[in-house]
Write a protein that holds these residues in place. Structure first.
Motif, PDB file in Angstrom:
ATOM      1  N   TYR A 105      -6.450  -5.689  18.920  1.00 29.10           N
ATOM      2  CA  TYR A 105      -5.292  -4.805  18.993  1.00 29.10           C
ATOM      3  C   TYR A 105      -5.526  -3.571  18.141  1.00 29.10           C
ATOM      4  CZ  TYR A 105      -2.437  -8.384  21.213  1.00 29.10           C
ATOM      5  OH  TYR A 105      -1.932  -9.298  22.089  1.00 29.10           O
ATOM      6  N   LEU A 106      -4.964  -2.460  18.597  1.00 28.76           N
ATOM      7  CA  LEU A 106      -4.961  -1.212  17.850  1.00 28.76           C
ATOM      8  C   LEU A 106      -3.550  -0.986  17.335  1.00 28.76           C
ATOM      9  CD1 LEU A 106      -6.060   1.606  16.985  1.00 28.76           C
ATOM     10  CD2 LEU A 106      -5.375   2.409  19.257  1.00 28.76           C
ATOM     11  N   ASN A 107      -3.401  -0.790  16.026  1.00 29.97           N
ATOM     12  CA  ASN A 107      -2.117  -0.401  15.465  1.00 29.97           C
ATOM     13  C   ASN A 107      -2.015   1.106  15.616  1.00 29.97           C
ATOM     14  OD1 ASN A 107      -0.274   0.670  13.353  1.00 29.97           O
ATOM     15  ND2 ASN A 107       0.038  -1.523  12.978  1.00 29.97           N
ATOM     16  N   LYS A 108      -1.154   1.553  16.506  1.00 28.94           N
ATOM     17  CA  LYS A 108      -1.058   2.973  16.834  1.00 28.94           C
ATOM     18  C   LYS A 108      -0.564   3.804  15.658  1.00 28.94           C
ATOM     19  CE  LYS A 108      -0.155   2.206  21.738  1.00 28.94           C
ATOM     20  NZ  LYS A 108       0.823   2.405  22.825  1.00 28.94           N
ATOM     21  N   LEU A 109       0.203   3.207  14.763  1.00 27.84           N
ATOM     22  CA  LEU A 109       0.751   3.951  13.635  1.00 27.84           C
ATOM     23  C   LEU A 109      -0.305   4.244  12.575  1.00 27.84           C
ATOM     24  CD1 LEU A 109       4.146   2.065  13.252  1.00 27.84           C
ATOM     25  CD2 LEU A 109       3.659   4.139  14.562  1.00 27.84           C
ATOM     26  N   SER A 110      -1.230   3.303  12.358  1.00 25.79           N
ATOM     27  CA  SER A 110      -2.243   3.491  11.315  1.00 25.79           C
ATOM     28  C   SER A 110      -3.624   3.821  11.873  1.00 25.79           C
ATOM     29  CB  SER A 110      -2.345   2.221  10.455  1.00 25.79           C
ATOM     30  OG  SER A 110      -2.872   1.146  11.234  1.00 25.79           O
ATOM     31  N   GLY A 111      -3.848   3.531  13.175  1.00 25.03           N
ATOM     32  CA  GLY A 111      -5.158   3.756  13.772  1.00 25.03           C
ATOM     33  C   GLY A 111      -6.166   2.664  13.459  1.00 25.03           C
ATOM     34  N   ILE A 112      -5.729   1.568  12.855  1.00 24.82           N
ATOM     35  CA  ILE A 112      -6.627   0.478  12.485  1.00 24.82           C
ATOM     36  C   ILE A 112      -6.712  -0.524  13.630  1.00 24.82           C
ATOM     37  CG2 ILE A 112      -7.010  -1.433  10.871  1.00 24.82           C
ATOM     38  CD1 ILE A 112      -5.571   0.217   8.749  1.00 24.82           C
ATOM     39  N   ARG A 113      -7.935  -0.951  13.932  1.00 24.53           N
ATOM     40  CA  ARG A 113      -8.176  -1.971  14.964  1.00 24.53           C
ATOM     41  C   ARG A 113      -8.280  -3.334  14.301  1.00 24.53           C
ATOM     42  NH1 ARG A 113     -10.407   0.615  19.802  1.00 24.53           N
ATOM     43  NH2 ARG A 113     -10.452   2.829  19.354  1.00 24.53           N
ATOM     44  N   TYR A 114      -7.681  -4.323  14.944  1.00 24.37           N
ATOM     45  CA  TYR A 114      -7.651  -5.687  14.412  1.00 24.37           C
ATOM     46  C   TYR A 114      -8.182  -6.678  15.442  1.00 24.37           C
ATOM     47  CZ  TYR A 114      -4.401  -4.073  10.768  1.00 24.37           C
ATOM     48  OH  TYR A 114      -3.825  -3.430   9.714  1.00 24.37           O
ATOM     49  N   SER A 115      -8.829  -7.733  14.954  1.00 31.08           N
ATOM     50  CA  SER A 115      -9.128  -8.907  15.763  1.00 31.08           C
ATOM     51  C   SER A 115      -7.993  -9.885  15.518  1.00 31.08           C
ATOM     52  CB  SER A 115     -10.443  -9.554  15.321  1.00 31.08           C
ATOM     53  OG  SER A 115     -11.510  -8.688  15.565  1.00 31.08           O
ATOM     54  N   ALA A 116      -7.405 -10.391  16.586  1.00 29.37           N
ATOM     55  CA  ALA A 116      -6.267 -11.303  16.473  1.00 29.37           C
ATOM     56  C   ALA A 116      -6.746 -12.735  16.691  1.00 29.37           C
ATOM     57  CB  ALA A 116      -5.193 -10.933  17.492  1.00 29.37           C
ATOM     58  N   LEU A 117      -6.674 -13.547  15.650  1.00 29.04           N
ATOM     59  CA  LEU A 117      -7.050 -14.951  15.725  1.00 29.04           C
ATOM     60  C   LEU A 117      -5.791 -15.787  15.817  1.00 29.04           C
ATOM     61  CD1 LEU A 117      -9.724 -14.958  12.894  1.00 29.04           C
ATOM     62  CD2 LEU A 117     -10.126 -14.915  15.350  1.00 29.04           C
ATOM     63  N   TYR A 118      -5.698 -16.615  16.847  1.00 29.50           N
ATOM     64  CA  TYR A 118      -4.530 -17.470  17.065  1.00 29.50           C
ATOM     65  C   TYR A 118      -4.451 -18.501  15.952  1.00 29.50           C
ATOM     66  CZ  TYR A 118      -1.422 -20.671  19.534  1.00 29.50           C
ATOM     67  OH  TYR A 118      -0.375 -21.475  19.890  1.00 29.50           O
ATOM     68  N   GLU A 119      -3.290 -18.588  15.277  1.00 30.81           N
ATOM     69  CA  GLU A 119      -3.094 -19.573  14.223  1.00 30.81           C
ATOM     70  C   GLU A 119      -2.273 -20.756  14.701  1.00 30.81           C
ATOM     71  OE1 GLU A 119      -1.403 -17.489  10.852  1.00 30.81           O
ATOM     72  OE2 GLU A 119      -3.375 -17.488   9.932  1.00 30.81           O
ATOM     73  N   GLN A 120      -1.141 -20.454  15.296  1.00 32.92           N
ATOM     74  CA  GLN A 120      -0.250 -21.480  15.822  1.00 32.92           C
ATOM     75  C   GLN A 120       0.650 -20.826  16.848  1.00 32.92           C
ATOM     76  OE1 GLN A 120       1.857 -22.978  12.458  1.00 32.92           O
ATOM     77  NE2 GLN A 120       2.954 -21.106  12.079  1.00 32.92           N
ATOM     78  N   ILE A 121       1.506 -21.609  17.462  1.00 27.65           N
ATOM     79  CA  ILE A 121       2.349 -21.075  18.524  1.00 27.65           C
ATOM     80  C   ILE A 121       3.092 -19.840  18.028  1.00 27.65           C
ATOM     81  CG2 ILE A 121       4.347 -21.532  19.992  1.00 27.65           C
ATOM     82  CD1 ILE A 121       3.443 -24.464  20.044  1.00 27.65           C
ATOM     83  N   GLY A 122       2.824 -18.711  18.687  1.00 25.02           N
ATOM     84  CA  GLY A 122       3.536 -17.481  18.382  1.00 25.02           C
ATOM     85  C   GLY A 122       3.082 -16.741  17.141  1.00 25.02           C
ATOM     86  N   LEU A 123       1.970 -17.134  16.488  1.00 28.99           N
ATOM     87  CA  LEU A 123       1.538 -16.471  15.259  1.00 28.99           C
ATOM     88  C   LEU A 123       0.038 -16.211  15.290  1.00 28.99           C
ATOM     89  CD1 LEU A 123       2.461 -15.418  12.478  1.00 28.99           C
ATOM     90  CD2 LEU A 123       1.823 -17.650  11.571  1.00 28.99           C
ATOM     91  N   TYR A 124      -0.336 -14.993  14.936  1.00 29.01           N
ATOM     92  CA  TYR A 124      -1.733 -14.580  14.911  1.00 29.01           C
ATOM     93  C   TYR A 124      -2.109 -14.052  13.537  1.00 29.01           C
ATOM     94  CZ  TYR A 124      -1.574 -14.817  19.961  1.00 29.01           C
ATOM     95  OH  TYR A 124      -1.434 -15.255  21.245  1.00 29.01           O
TER      96      TYR A 124
END
Length: 69
Positions: free
Chosen positions: A23-42
């Motif tokens: 994901y790209l945070n459009k407000l900060s310009g920082i790119r993130y890798s999203a790792l699934y932790e549990q239902i509904g949380l990354y």
């Protein structure tokens, strides 16, 4: 709906079954890798800086987040 909490081992196995999303945070310009932790949380890991956590609802906000291919 199951009211029991999954064990740590089950949560780790479930997390491995989810593909890595970026994901790209459009407000900060920082790119993130999203790792699934549990239902509904990354766990969001940036190239640099501190790890963040976000819910499905937060990541669905297209004004702030853009899912990258």
């Amino acid at each position: 709906m199951n009211t029991m909490t999954d064990s740590l081992a089950v949560m780790r196995i479930n997390a491995q079954c989810h593909p890595l999303a970026r994901y790209l945070n459009k407000l900060s310009g920082i790119r993130y890798s999203a790792l699934y932790e549990q239902i509904g949380l990354y766990e969001l890991n940036p190239l640099y800086g501190k790890v963040r956590h976000a819910t499905d609802e937060e990541l669905a906000n297209t004004e702030v987040w853009e899912r990258l291919p």
